[in-house]
Design a protein around this motif. Structure first.
Motif, mmCIF file in Angstrom:
data_model
loop_
_atom_site.group_PDB
_atom_site.id
_atom_site.type_symbol
_atom_site.label_atom_id
_atom_site.label_comp_id
_atom_site.label_asym_id
_atom_site.label_seq_id
_atom_site.Cartn_x
_atom_site.Cartn_y
_atom_site.Cartn_z
ATOM 1 N N ALA A 23 0.818 -1.211 0.000
ATOM 2 C CA ALA A 23 0.000 0.000 0.000
ATOM 3 C C ALA A 23 0.852 1.262 0.000
ATOM 4 N N LYS A 24 2.164 1.101 0.136
ATOM 5 C CA LYS A 24 3.089 2.238 0.210
ATOM 6 C C LYS A 24 2.661 3.197 1.302
ATOM 7 N N SER A 25 2.456 2.610 2.457
ATOM 8 C CA SER A 25 2.022 3.379 3.613
ATOM 9 C C SER A 25 3.016 3.184 4.751
ATOM 10 N N PHE A 26 3.272 4.242 5.515
ATOM 11 C CA PHE A 26 4.287 4.202 6.560
ATOM 12 C C PHE A 26 3.855 5.140 7.682
ATOM 13 N N SER A 27 3.036 4.666 8.587
ATOM 14 C CA SER A 27 2.519 5.531 9.645
ATOM 15 C C SER A 27 3.359 5.386 10.907
ATOM 16 N N LEU A 28 3.357 6.448 11.707
ATOM 17 C CA LEU A 28 4.108 6.509 12.966
ATOM 18 C C LEU A 28 3.136 6.537 14.131
ATOM 19 N N LYS A 29 3.336 5.636 15.068
ATOM 20 C CA LYS A 29 2.525 5.628 16.281
ATOM 21 C C LYS A 29 3.384 6.050 17.457
ATOM 22 N N ILE A 30 2.885 7.034 18.195
ATOM 23 C CA ILE A 30 3.558 7.497 19.409
ATOM 24 C C ILE A 30 2.685 7.100 20.581
ATOM 25 N N SER A 31 3.203 6.280 21.447
ATOM 26 C CA SER A 31 2.473 5.831 22.631
ATOM 27 C C SER A 31 2.878 6.654 23.847
ATOM 28 N N ASP A 32 1.966 6.772 24.802
ATOM 29 C CA ASP A 32 2.272 7.496 26.040
ATOM 30 C C ASP A 32 2.887 8.867 25.719
ATOM 31 N N SER A 33 2.157 9.645 24.935
ATOM 32 C CA SER A 33 2.679 10.931 24.457
ATOM 33 C C SER A 33 3.146 11.819 25.604
ATOM 34 N N GLN A 34 4.267 12.499 25.359
ATOM 35 C CA GLN A 34 4.847 13.393 26.359
ATOM 36 C C GLN A 34 4.922 14.806 25.788
ATOM 37 N N LEU A 35 4.958 15.776 26.696
ATOM 38 C CA LEU A 35 5.001 17.174 26.250
ATOM 39 C C LEU A 35 6.197 17.420 25.329
ATOM 40 N N GLY A 36 7.291 16.733 25.568
ATOM 41 C CA GLY A 36 8.484 16.886 24.734
ATOM 42 C C GLY A 36 8.341 16.336 23.332
ATOM 43 N N ASP A 37 7.245 15.647 23.077
ATOM 44 C CA ASP A 37 7.007 15.137 21.725
ATOM 45 C C ASP A 37 6.431 16.217 20.810
ATOM 46 N N THR A 38 6.054 17.350 21.389
ATOM 47 C CA THR A 38 5.532 18.450 20.576
ATOM 48 C C THR A 38 6.593 18.905 19.587
ATOM 49 N N ALA A 39 6.275 18.843 18.295
ATOM 50 C CA ALA A 39 7.246 19.146 17.241
ATOM 51 C C ALA A 39 6.583 18.962 15.884
ATOM 52 N N MET A 40 7.339 19.324 14.843
ATOM 53 C CA MET A 40 6.975 18.935 13.475
ATOM 54 C C MET A 40 7.560 17.554 13.216
ATOM 55 N N TYR A 41 6.772 16.711 12.576
ATOM 56 C CA TYR A 41 7.233 15.377 12.226
ATOM 57 C C TYR A 41 7.218 15.231 10.705
ATOM 58 N N PHE A 42 8.356 14.810 10.185
ATOM 59 C CA PHE A 42 8.492 14.641 8.743
ATOM 60 C C PHE A 42 8.718 13.171 8.408
ATOM 61 N N CYS A 43 7.958 12.706 7.465
ATOM 62 C CA CYS A 43 8.151 11.384 6.886
ATOM 63 C C CYS A 43 9.091 11.547 5.689
ATOM 64 N N SER A 44 10.004 10.618 5.501
ATOM 65 C CA SER A 44 10.922 10.752 4.374
ATOM 66 C C SER A 44 11.360 9.397 3.851
ATOM 67 N N GLU A 45 11.923 9.424 2.667
ATOM 68 C CA GLU A 45 12.347 8.208 1.990
ATOM 69 C C GLU A 45 13.659 8.472 1.254
ATOM 70 N N ALA A 46 14.508 7.471 1.215
ATOM 71 C CA ALA A 46 15.747 7.584 0.449
ATOM 72 C C ALA A 46 16.132 6.207 -0.063
ATOM 73 N N GLY A 47 16.703 6.184 -1.244
ATOM 74 C CA GLY A 47 17.168 4.935 -1.821
ATOM 75 C C GLY A 47 18.649 4.755 -1.581
ATOM 76 N N TYR A 48 19.105 3.537 -1.759
ATOM 77 C CA TYR A 48 20.535 3.298 -1.683
ATOM 78 C C TYR A 48 20.941 2.311 -2.759
ATOM 79 N N ARG A 49 22.097 2.603 -3.334
ATOM 80 C CA ARG A 49 22.632 1.782 -4.410
ATOM 81 C C ARG A 49 24.124 1.670 -4.170
ATOM 82 N N ASN A 50 24.750 0.824 -4.920
ATOM 83 C CA ASN A 50 26.192 0.695 -4.800
ATOM 84 C C ASN A 50 26.890 1.994 -5.208
ATOM 85 N N SER A 51 26.231 2.778 -6.035
ATOM 86 C CA SER A 51 26.832 4.035 -6.488
ATOM 87 C C SER A 51 26.608 5.167 -5.499
ATOM 88 N N GLY A 52 25.848 4.897 -4.461
ATOM 89 C CA GLY A 52 25.647 5.937 -3.463
ATOM 90 C C GLY A 52 24.207 6.058 -3.026
#
Lengths: 117, 118
Positions: free
Chosen positions: A72-101
């Motif tokens: 489904a090409k889905s990648f969700s993040l679950k945060i349990s027992d949320s804390q005040l310090g978790d307040t922030a921007m959250y970015f999802c990202s992707e990167a490939g890797y190959r032998n060339s870099g």
């Protein structure tokens, strides 16, 4: 081409509760990783969790876990027992890797999470 | 050990002026990346260095943007004739060598430079 979509610009959660941030992606890479980064007001990008795409087991880091659905090409993040310090921007990202870099990270537009006392 | 550092932390400039942003990567990291974070946008890739060469410049938005890296270490991002739309946070990241390893090397980010063009 690689794209990452985060459909929730803002979310809030009560302290100690659980919250799930959504992310979908598209990539032409055969080998890739998926990441969740946290960016507090200090601007410092902090890696929260990473998932290797060839691994079926969902990654877990303490209170943070992911639900990786490769077909489904889905990648969700679950945060349990949320804390005040978790307040922030959250970015999802992707990167490939190959032998060339590694390919550069491709980011979603982010989800602003507020944890409420 | 020391992380990625960037200078200046904040830069305010007038439209039409040139600016230089500096990135000091983690010692030993041969790969270096520049990203731009505009208001309301995610981070967008600008340019990637492997050593002193830049095999991927595909993200540079115009020919007013250029970057160089010397000695396989410090990198400078230069924006000429700045425009108001250049206002953003510019982030630098570094990682271990990305070639020949066929594995992903984590990118470590600096605190960014906030550029404001008046």
């Amino acid at each position: 081409a690689q794209t990452v979509t985060q459909s929730q610009p803002e979310m809030s959660v009560q302290e100690a509760e659980t919250v799930t941030l959504s992310c979908t992606y598209d990539t032409s890479e055969n080998n890739y990783y998926l990441f969740w980064y946290k960016q507090p007001p200090s601007r410092q990008m902090i890696l929260v969790i990473r998932q290797e795409a060839y691994k079926q087991q969902n990654a877990t880091e303490n209170r943070f876990s992911v639900n990786f659905q490769k077909a489904a090409k889905s990648f969700s993040l679950k945060i349990s027992d949320s804390q005040l310090g978790d307040t922030a921007m959250y970015f999802c990202s992707e990167a490939g890797y190959r032998n060339s870099g590694n390919t550069p990270l491709v980011f979603g537009k982010g989800t602003r999470l507020s944890v409420i006392a | 050990g020391a992380g990625v550092s960037q200078s200046p932390s904040n830069k305010v400039t007038e439209k039409g002026k040139d600016v230089e942003l500096r990135c000091d990567p983690i010692s030993g990291h041969t790969a270096l990346y520049w990203y731009r974070q505009s208001l309301g946008q995610g981070l967008e890739f600008l340019i990637y260095f492997q050593g002193n060469s830049a095999p991927d410049k595909s993200g540079l938005p115009s020919d007013r943007f250029s970057a160089e890296r010397t000695g396989g270490s410090v990198s400078t991002l230069t924006i000429q004739r700045t425009q108001q739309e250049d206002s953003a946070v510019y982030l630098c990241a570094s990682s271990l060598a990305g070639t020949g390893s066929f594995s992903y090397n984590e990118q470590f980010f600096g605190p960014g430079t906030r550029l404001t063009v008046l």
